[in-house]
Structure formats: C-alpha cells, structure tokens
Design a protein around this motif. Structure first.
Motif, PDB file in Angstrom:
ATOM      1  N   UNK A   3       0.836  -1.177   0.000  1.00 35.32           N
ATOM      2  CA  UNK A   3       0.000   0.000   0.000  1.00 35.32           C
ATOM      3  C   UNK A   3       0.885   1.245   0.000  1.00 35.32           C
ATOM      4  N   UNK A   4       0.452   2.268  -0.713  1.00 28.09           N
ATOM      5  CA  UNK A   4       1.225   3.499  -0.808  1.00 28.09           C
ATOM      6  C   UNK A   4       1.455   4.118   0.560  1.00 28.09           C
ATOM      7  N   UNK A   5       0.403   4.219   1.326  1.00 28.89           N
ATOM      8  CA  UNK A   5       0.526   4.845   2.639  1.00 28.89           C
ATOM      9  C   UNK A   5       1.472   4.082   3.546  1.00 28.89           C
ATOM     10  N   UNK A   6       1.362   2.739   3.498  1.00 26.97           N
ATOM     11  CA  UNK A   6       2.249   1.912   4.316  1.00 26.97           C
ATOM     12  C   UNK A   6       3.705   2.084   3.899  1.00 26.97           C
ATOM     13  N   UNK A   7       3.927   2.167   2.594  1.00 28.69           N
ATOM     14  CA  UNK A   7       5.295   2.358   2.075  1.00 28.69           C
ATOM     15  C   UNK A   7       5.883   3.667   2.585  1.00 28.69           C
ATOM     16  N   UNK A   8       5.106   4.749   2.552  1.00 26.97           N
ATOM     17  CA  UNK A   8       5.575   6.049   3.029  1.00 26.97           C
ATOM     18  C   UNK A   8       5.790   6.032   4.543  1.00 26.97           C
ATOM     19  N   UNK A   9       4.863   5.395   5.223  1.00 17.10           N
ATOM     20  CA  UNK A   9       4.953   5.325   6.686  1.00 17.10           C
ATOM     21  C   UNK A   9       6.225   4.594   7.124  1.00 17.10           C
ATOM     22  N   UNK A  10       6.479   3.458   6.499  1.00 13.03           N
ATOM     23  CA  UNK A  10       7.673   2.685   6.856  1.00 13.03           C
ATOM     24  C   UNK A  10       8.955   3.463   6.568  1.00 13.03           C
ATOM     25  N   UNK A  11       8.992   4.131   5.449  1.00 13.33           N
ATOM     26  CA  UNK A  11      10.184   4.909   5.098  1.00 13.33           C
ATOM     27  C   UNK A  11      10.396   6.043   6.093  1.00 13.33           C
ATOM     28  N   UNK A  12       9.321   6.671   6.532  1.00 14.78           N
ATOM     29  CA  UNK A  12       9.433   7.774   7.502  1.00 14.78           C
ATOM     30  C   UNK A  12       9.955   7.258   8.840  1.00 14.78           C
ATOM     31  N   UNK A  13       9.460   6.086   9.259  1.00 11.41           N
ATOM     32  CA  UNK A  13       9.928   5.520  10.529  1.00 11.41           C
ATOM     33  C   UNK A  13      11.400   5.132  10.464  1.00 11.41           C
ATOM     34  N   UNK A  14      11.824   4.628   9.305  1.00  9.03           N
ATOM     35  CA  UNK A  14      13.248   4.285   9.164  1.00  9.03           C
ATOM     36  C   UNK A  14      14.130   5.524   9.256  1.00  9.03           C
ATOM     37  N   UNK A  15      13.596   6.638   8.785  1.00  8.73           N
ATOM     38  CA  UNK A  15      14.359   7.897   8.860  1.00  8.73           C
ATOM     39  C   UNK A  15      14.214   8.553  10.224  1.00  8.73           C
ATOM     40  N   UNK A  16      13.354   7.962  11.060  1.00  9.40           N
ATOM     41  CA  UNK A  16      13.130   8.454  12.425  1.00  9.40           C
ATOM     42  C   UNK A  16      12.699   9.933  12.418  1.00  9.40           C
ATOM     43  N   UNK A  17      11.715  10.208  11.596  1.00  6.09           N
ATOM     44  CA  UNK A  17      11.175  11.572  11.512  1.00  6.09           C
ATOM     45  C   UNK A  17       9.689  11.554  11.850  1.00  6.09           C
ATOM     46  N   UNK A  18       9.268  12.622  12.461  1.00 12.03           N
ATOM     47  CA  UNK A  18       7.846  12.745  12.812  1.00 12.03           C
ATOM     48  C   UNK A  18       7.091  13.448  11.684  1.00 12.03           C
ATOM     49  N   UNK A  19       5.800  13.291  11.717  1.00 14.69           N
ATOM     50  CA  UNK A  19       4.978  13.969  10.714  1.00 14.69           C
ATOM     51  C   UNK A  19       5.107  15.487  10.820  1.00 14.69           C
ATOM     52  N   UNK A  20       5.244  15.985  12.049  1.00  9.32           N
ATOM     53  CA  UNK A  20       5.357  17.429  12.249  1.00  9.32           C
ATOM     54  C   UNK A  20       6.628  17.982  11.622  1.00  9.32           C
ATOM     55  N   UNK A  21       7.716  17.222  11.735  1.00  7.01           N
ATOM     56  CA  UNK A  21       8.977  17.672  11.139  1.00  7.01           C
ATOM     57  C   UNK A  21       8.874  17.745   9.622  1.00  7.01           C
TER      58      UNK A  21
END
Length: 209
Positions: A3-21
């Motif tokens: 899923x697109x959203x899951x792909x983006x979510x996983x990549x963001x967590x690997x980069x250890x960044x928050x949505x606010x950042x």
C-alpha cells in the motif's frame, strides 16, 4: 499487496522523523500527511492536491517517483474522491446567463403586449362600455321652480340630450342646460351617447312648484 501509505509510513519511521517535522519542511499540514499514510484520500482538499502532496512526500523521503505514482494511481479513485470542503464551496456555480436572457426576453414581450392591449382598450373602450353619466342637479324627488338648470358630467366625446334637447358638453365633460317645466310631478330624462352608439340614461323625478 503493498500500500502506498504503508510504504511512506515505513520509510518515515526508518528515517526516524515525525509527521510534524516533515510537514514543516514541505509546508503541508500534518493531518494531510497522516491521511496519505492511512490512504484516506477523501480527507485531502482535491484530487490535484492529493497527487501533489504524495509526490512531494515521496520525493522528500527519497522514494522512486515511478513506484509512488503507480501505487497512487492504483489506489486513488479520482471520480469517487471526496473533498474536505463540500462541493457547494469548492465549485463555482454556473451563472445561468442564457436562462436569464430568455426570461428577460419573455418579460419584455409580455410588457410590450400589455402596453399594446392597454392602449387599444383605452382607445376603443367606448365601443364596449357605455359613456359615464353623473347628474349634479337636480336631485331625485327635489322641489324646484319651473325654470331649472340641469348640470352633470359625462365623457368629453359624448353627446348629451335632456328631454330630447341637445346640451353643450365642454372639453372636460361638464354640461348644463336650462329648461322650463310645468307645475306638478315632472320627469327629466338625461341621455349620453358616444360615437359608437353606446348610451347611458339617467332619469330624475322632481316636484315643480
């Protein structure tokens, strides 16, 4: 299936960044980024914004644009996508110019026909309606001398007779005529006739002393 959203979510967590950042960097509301990760495209302002947000988000995370575009097109149903704002606020209402022009034309024709009919009515009303006739003097059952003056008002184009004798009618429709009656109960017949032959008759019964 990825899923697109899951792909983006996983990549963001690997980069250890928050949505606010990321939202601060991309100038996109965190709620919109969260909606993308959850696949809730109906919470985005419009289809155009949705596609732009996804591309910017994916590009920021360093993901392949081709991969993200393919996932987005597969998941996103543009026809059924709902907007944050209702259609009444998002769409510009079409101004019914043609309809208004037709209505104005119909109204203009109706007004024109009304004026024509009104003009014809006032011009030829005498052919339909008997002339107006009002007697000022004498009054019914009044007592008077033998020599009296009959006065009244009618249409200015009418001919007036009093007991068969013509009376002069002024431009404003006023008329008067002096007559002599015999003592006793007398009847005065006043008749107004217009040029179309329509007539109005008024009778007065008086006591002549």
């Amino acid at each position: 299936m990825v899923r697109l959203g899951h792909r983006l979510h996983q990549e963001r967590l690997q980069r250890k960044q928050s949505l606010e950042e990321i939202a601060q960097e991309l100038k996109i509301k965190p709620t919109f980024l969260l909606a993308i990760e959850r696949g809730e495209y109906n919470k985005l302002p419009s289809p155009a914004y949705a596609q732009g947000f996804v591309r910017n988000y994916a590009s920021y995370l360093g993901l392949s644009k081709a991969e993200i575009t393919a996932l987005f097109k597969r998941e996103f149903d543009e026809k059924n996508a709902m907007k944050v704002l209702p259609d009444s606020m998002m769409k510009t209402k079409e101004f019914p110019v043609e309809r208004i022009r037709i209505q104005q034309s119909v109204i203009a024709v109706i007004i024109f026909l009304f004026i024509i009919f009104a003009y014809l009515f006032f011009q030829y009303r005498a052919a339909i309606i008997p002339p107006y006739l009002s007697i000022t003097s004498p009054q019914q059952d009044s007592k008077t001398s033998q020599d009296i003056t009959v006065t009244g008002q009618t249409d200015n184009n009418a001919t007036v007779t009093i007991n068969g004798e013509a009376a002069m009618v002024s431009n404003n429709g006023n008329f008067q005529k002096s007559i002599t009656l015999f003592p006793g109960v007398a009847t005065i017949s006043i008749q107004a006739i217009n040029r179309f032959g329509k007539e109005t008759t008024v009778q007065r019964t008086i006591n002549v002393q």
